[in-house]
Design a protein around this motif. Sequence first.
Motif, PDB file in Angstrom:
ATOM      1  N   MET A  51       0.835  -1.203   0.000  1.00  0.00           N
ATOM      2  CA  MET A  51       0.000   0.000   0.000  1.00  0.00           C
ATOM      3  C   MET A  51       0.873   1.257   0.000  1.00  0.00           C
ATOM      4  O   MET A  51       0.525   2.270  -0.639  1.00  0.00           O
ATOM      5  CB  MET A  51      -0.941   0.001   1.197  1.00  0.00           C
ATOM      6  CG  MET A  51      -2.061   1.037   1.111  1.00  0.00           C
ATOM      7  SD  MET A  51      -3.150   0.825  -0.345  1.00  0.00           S
ATOM      8  CE  MET A  51      -4.052  -0.658   0.142  1.00  0.00           C
ATOM      9  N   ASN A  52       1.997   1.209   0.679  1.00  0.00           N
ATOM     10  CA  ASN A  52       2.921   2.344   0.620  1.00  0.00           C
ATOM     11  C   ASN A  52       3.486   2.506  -0.785  1.00  0.00           C
ATOM     12  O   ASN A  52       3.758   3.626  -1.233  1.00  0.00           O
ATOM     13  CB  ASN A  52       4.058   2.163   1.623  1.00  0.00           C
ATOM     14  CG  ASN A  52       3.686   2.642   3.018  1.00  0.00           C
ATOM     15  OD1 ASN A  52       3.075   3.700   3.174  1.00  0.00           O
ATOM     16  ND2 ASN A  52       4.053   1.883   4.035  1.00  0.00           N
ATOM     17  N   LEU A  57       3.672   5.445  -6.079  1.00  0.00           N
ATOM     18  CA  LEU A  57       3.342   5.521  -7.494  1.00  0.00           C
ATOM     19  C   LEU A  57       2.354   6.640  -7.794  1.00  0.00           C
ATOM     20  O   LEU A  57       2.432   7.296  -8.840  1.00  0.00           O
ATOM     21  CB  LEU A  57       2.764   4.182  -7.972  1.00  0.00           C
ATOM     22  CG  LEU A  57       3.758   3.024  -8.084  1.00  0.00           C
ATOM     23  CD1 LEU A  57       3.024   1.735  -8.442  1.00  0.00           C
ATOM     24  CD2 LEU A  57       4.838   3.328  -9.110  1.00  0.00           C
ATOM     25  N   LEU A  58       1.411   6.871  -6.893  1.00  0.00           N
ATOM     26  CA  LEU A  58       0.487   7.982  -7.071  1.00  0.00           C
ATOM     27  C   LEU A  58       1.246   9.301  -7.174  1.00  0.00           C
ATOM     28  O   LEU A  58       0.947  10.140  -8.039  1.00  0.00           O
ATOM     29  CB  LEU A  58      -0.506   8.028  -5.909  1.00  0.00           C
ATOM     30  CG  LEU A  58      -1.659   7.020  -5.968  1.00  0.00           C
ATOM     31  CD1 LEU A  58      -2.301   6.868  -4.603  1.00  0.00           C
ATOM     32  CD2 LEU A  58      -2.708   7.441  -6.999  1.00  0.00           C
ATOM     33  N   ARG A  59       2.232   9.472  -6.323  1.00  0.00           N
ATOM     34  CA  ARG A  59       3.004  10.723  -6.354  1.00  0.00           C
ATOM     35  C   ARG A  59       3.899  10.788  -7.585  1.00  0.00           C
ATOM     36  O   ARG A  59       4.042  11.854  -8.190  1.00  0.00           O
ATOM     37  CB  ARG A  59       3.809  10.855  -5.064  1.00  0.00           C
ATOM     38  CG  ARG A  59       2.919  11.090  -3.833  1.00  0.00           C
ATOM     39  CD  ARG A  59       3.694  11.372  -2.575  1.00  0.00           C
ATOM     40  NE  ARG A  59       2.806  11.852  -1.519  1.00  0.00           N
ATOM     41  CZ  ARG A  59       2.545  11.189  -0.394  1.00  0.00           C
ATOM     42  NH1 ARG A  59       3.127  10.015  -0.156  1.00  0.00           N
ATOM     43  NH2 ARG A  59       1.730  11.692   0.498  1.00  0.00           N
ATOM     44  N   TRP A  89      -1.843  10.207   0.425  1.00  0.00           N
ATOM     45  CA  TRP A  89      -1.875  10.366   1.882  1.00  0.00           C
ATOM     46  C   TRP A  89      -2.738   9.279   2.519  1.00  0.00           C
ATOM     47  O   TRP A  89      -2.361   8.674   3.527  1.00  0.00           O
ATOM     48  CB  TRP A  89      -2.419  11.765   2.213  1.00  0.00           C
ATOM     49  CG  TRP A  89      -2.736  12.009   3.654  1.00  0.00           C
ATOM     50  CD1 TRP A  89      -2.062  11.533   4.755  1.00  0.00           C
ATOM     51  CD2 TRP A  89      -3.808  12.809   4.168  1.00  0.00           C
ATOM     52  NE1 TRP A  89      -2.664  11.988   5.910  1.00  0.00           N
ATOM     53  CE2 TRP A  89      -3.721  12.768   5.587  1.00  0.00           C
ATOM     54  CE3 TRP A  89      -4.819  13.546   3.566  1.00  0.00           C
ATOM     55  CZ2 TRP A  89      -4.633  13.452   6.399  1.00  0.00           C
ATOM     56  CZ3 TRP A  89      -5.710  14.235   4.379  1.00  0.00           C
ATOM     57  CH2 TRP A  89      -5.609  14.179   5.777  1.00  0.00           C
ATOM     58  N   THR A  90      -3.884   9.017   1.920  1.00  0.00           N
ATOM     59  CA  THR A  90      -4.800   8.029   2.485  1.00  0.00           C
ATOM     60  C   THR A  90      -4.202   6.625   2.437  1.00  0.00           C
ATOM     61  O   THR A  90      -4.340   5.849   3.392  1.00  0.00           O
ATOM     62  CB  THR A  90      -6.145   8.086   1.740  1.00  0.00           C
ATOM     63  OG1 THR A  90      -6.713   9.387   1.943  1.00  0.00           O
ATOM     64  CG2 THR A  90      -7.112   7.029   2.246  1.00  0.00           C
ATOM     65  N   CYS A  91      -3.556   6.292   1.335  1.00  0.00           N
ATOM     66  CA  CYS A  91      -2.901   4.978   1.253  1.00  0.00           C
ATOM     67  C   CYS A  91      -1.837   4.846   2.336  1.00  0.00           C
ATOM     68  O   CYS A  91      -1.750   3.807   3.021  1.00  0.00           O
ATOM     69  CB  CYS A  91      -2.274   4.792  -0.121  1.00  0.00           C
ATOM     70  SG  CYS A  91      -3.473   4.535  -1.446  1.00  0.00           S
ATOM     71  N   ALA A  92      -1.022   5.868   2.504  1.00  0.00           N
ATOM     72  CA  ALA A  92       0.021   5.825   3.529  1.00  0.00           C
ATOM     73  C   ALA A  92      -0.583   5.765   4.927  1.00  0.00           C
ATOM     74  O   ALA A  92      -0.056   5.083   5.818  1.00  0.00           O
ATOM     75  CB  ALA A  92       0.929   7.048   3.384  1.00  0.00           C
ATOM     76  N   ALA A 142      -8.129   1.508  -0.036  1.00  0.00           N
ATOM     77  CA  ALA A 142      -7.040   1.532   0.944  1.00  0.00           C
ATOM     78  C   ALA A 142      -7.414   0.832   2.251  1.00  0.00           C
ATOM     79  O   ALA A 142      -6.686  -0.058   2.707  1.00  0.00           O
ATOM     80  CB  ALA A 142      -6.587   2.968   1.191  1.00  0.00           C
ATOM     81  N   PRO A 143      -8.530   1.178   2.895  1.00  0.00           N
ATOM     82  CA  PRO A 143      -8.855   0.483   4.146  1.00  0.00           C
ATOM     83  C   PRO A 143      -9.238  -0.978   3.948  1.00  0.00           C
ATOM     84  O   PRO A 143      -8.826  -1.847   4.718  1.00  0.00           O
ATOM     85  CB  PRO A 143     -10.020   1.293   4.728  1.00  0.00           C
ATOM     86  CG  PRO A 143     -10.603   2.023   3.579  1.00  0.00           C
ATOM     87  CD  PRO A 143      -9.479   2.283   2.637  1.00  0.00           C
ATOM     88  N   HIS A 144     -10.003  -1.268   2.922  1.00  0.00           N
ATOM     89  CA  HIS A 144     -10.567  -2.621   2.826  1.00  0.00           C
ATOM     90  C   HIS A 144      -9.575  -3.640   2.277  1.00  0.00           C
ATOM     91  O   HIS A 144      -9.641  -4.822   2.646  1.00  0.00           O
ATOM     92  CB  HIS A 144     -11.868  -2.570   2.038  1.00  0.00           C
ATOM     93  CG  HIS A 144     -12.893  -1.691   2.676  1.00  0.00           C
ATOM     94  ND1 HIS A 144     -13.250  -1.831   4.015  1.00  0.00           N
ATOM     95  CD2 HIS A 144     -13.591  -0.619   2.210  1.00  0.00           C
ATOM     96  CE1 HIS A 144     -14.147  -0.910   4.320  1.00  0.00           C
ATOM     97  NE2 HIS A 144     -14.358  -0.158   3.258  1.00  0.00           N
TER      98      HIS A 144
END
Length: 454
Positions: A51-52, A57-59, A89-92, A142-144
């Motif tokens: 997930m990090n 990759l998003l950034r 941010w949410t993924c991290a 991200a959460p699930h």
Amino acid sequence: MSIRSINPATAEAFAEYPLDDAASLERKLTRAARGFENWRWTSFAERSRLMNRVAELLRERSEEYAELMTDEMGKPIAQARSEVEKCAWTCAYFAEHASRFLQTEEMQSDGSRALIRFDPLGTIFAVMPWNFPFWQVIRFAAPHLMAGNVGLLSHSANAGGCATALHRLFKDAGFPTGVFQSLFIENETAEQVIADPRVKGVSLTGSVKAGRAVAALAGAHLKPCVLELGGSDPFIVLADCDLDAAIEQAVVGRMINNGQSCIAAKRFIVEDSVYDDFVTGFHQALAAQKMGDPNDEDTDLGPMARDDLRQALHDQVQKSIAQGARCVLGGELPETDGFYYPATLLVDCDATMECFAEETFGPVAAVARVADTSAAIELANNTPYGLGASIWTESSTHGLKLAEQIEAGHVSINGIVKSDPRLPFGGIKDSGYGRELSRFGILEFVNKKTVWVK
């Protein structure tokens, strides 16, 4: 058959994506079920690592993804970049905190030991909208995925490029086969997916009509669901507030994402003694919004996502005017290419008018005058929706007391309503049920299993 991406700034199609046929859909459902049997046992450390990597990759791909969003739904490019960063941010955040949120809890029962485990359910089907085409998906995934579930995404028909990019994002980050997949399907096929026994839960962000249909189908098959539906958020301006700050944030709260946000401020409820000054300042600030090419860095207001949405909004404006609202800014369809609609200000509104009785999903602000605070609260609650609300007052103590009376899932005092991965997000009444984000959100699709030990 296929779906097409149409650039709302030019009204021209620029990409096409084939629909999944029966065989393709079956392969994806099978992959999801098999993927879950392995993913559920993956350690939190490994899930966090992957997930990090999504966040990284998003950034790294921020400009690529921002341009894709802007091309598919018209979001101003600066806002699109901000959306990508919020996703990262949410993924991290969930990579760091999910293990703590889901840690087995020790309890006592009749002098014996009891454990509460939080076990994943399996394949969760996500039906997501076009207006925040990356954010809505990431706040689900991200959460699930961190909880050990796997995800199947059915994105809006006009967000095929974003759906494809999101599928590739999780694949490139190293997530195992079947853990996150995008489906290209129509509504009738989505009903089959919800009914499929391999699917264990449903998350929908969409209209009230879609929410009722999904809830009925999920209920028929005894599957949990989370529904984040429409909103007609009140923005309450009290006489003792910082009026300049309220006006500044009223513009942001209404015009963000070209006015196409469930949690946008939509009904502006203003105490009589400051009504005229608020309307004057609000008018000036809205008139200064620059409408134009969403790829232009200086653009404040891009096009609406589709022409049918623009026409529906214009019809609401015209009906409200016929019902007695005064249009002091905008309200006319521009003679330009694309699906543009100008910043529009309706004043002297009341609860009977279309602009107050229904959700307006576009750059239209409706203002009503009230005599006092109690009248403001009464009007704020006079809606079938209950997503968010904003209260502007010099006294935070007073604001907190008023927040108790507001029928909504989120109340902001001296700020606009916005989602935050650290806080639960969701609504009541016709705005849906269940929560996303925070520990409350990650617990929506887990089995809260009691283990009793003598």
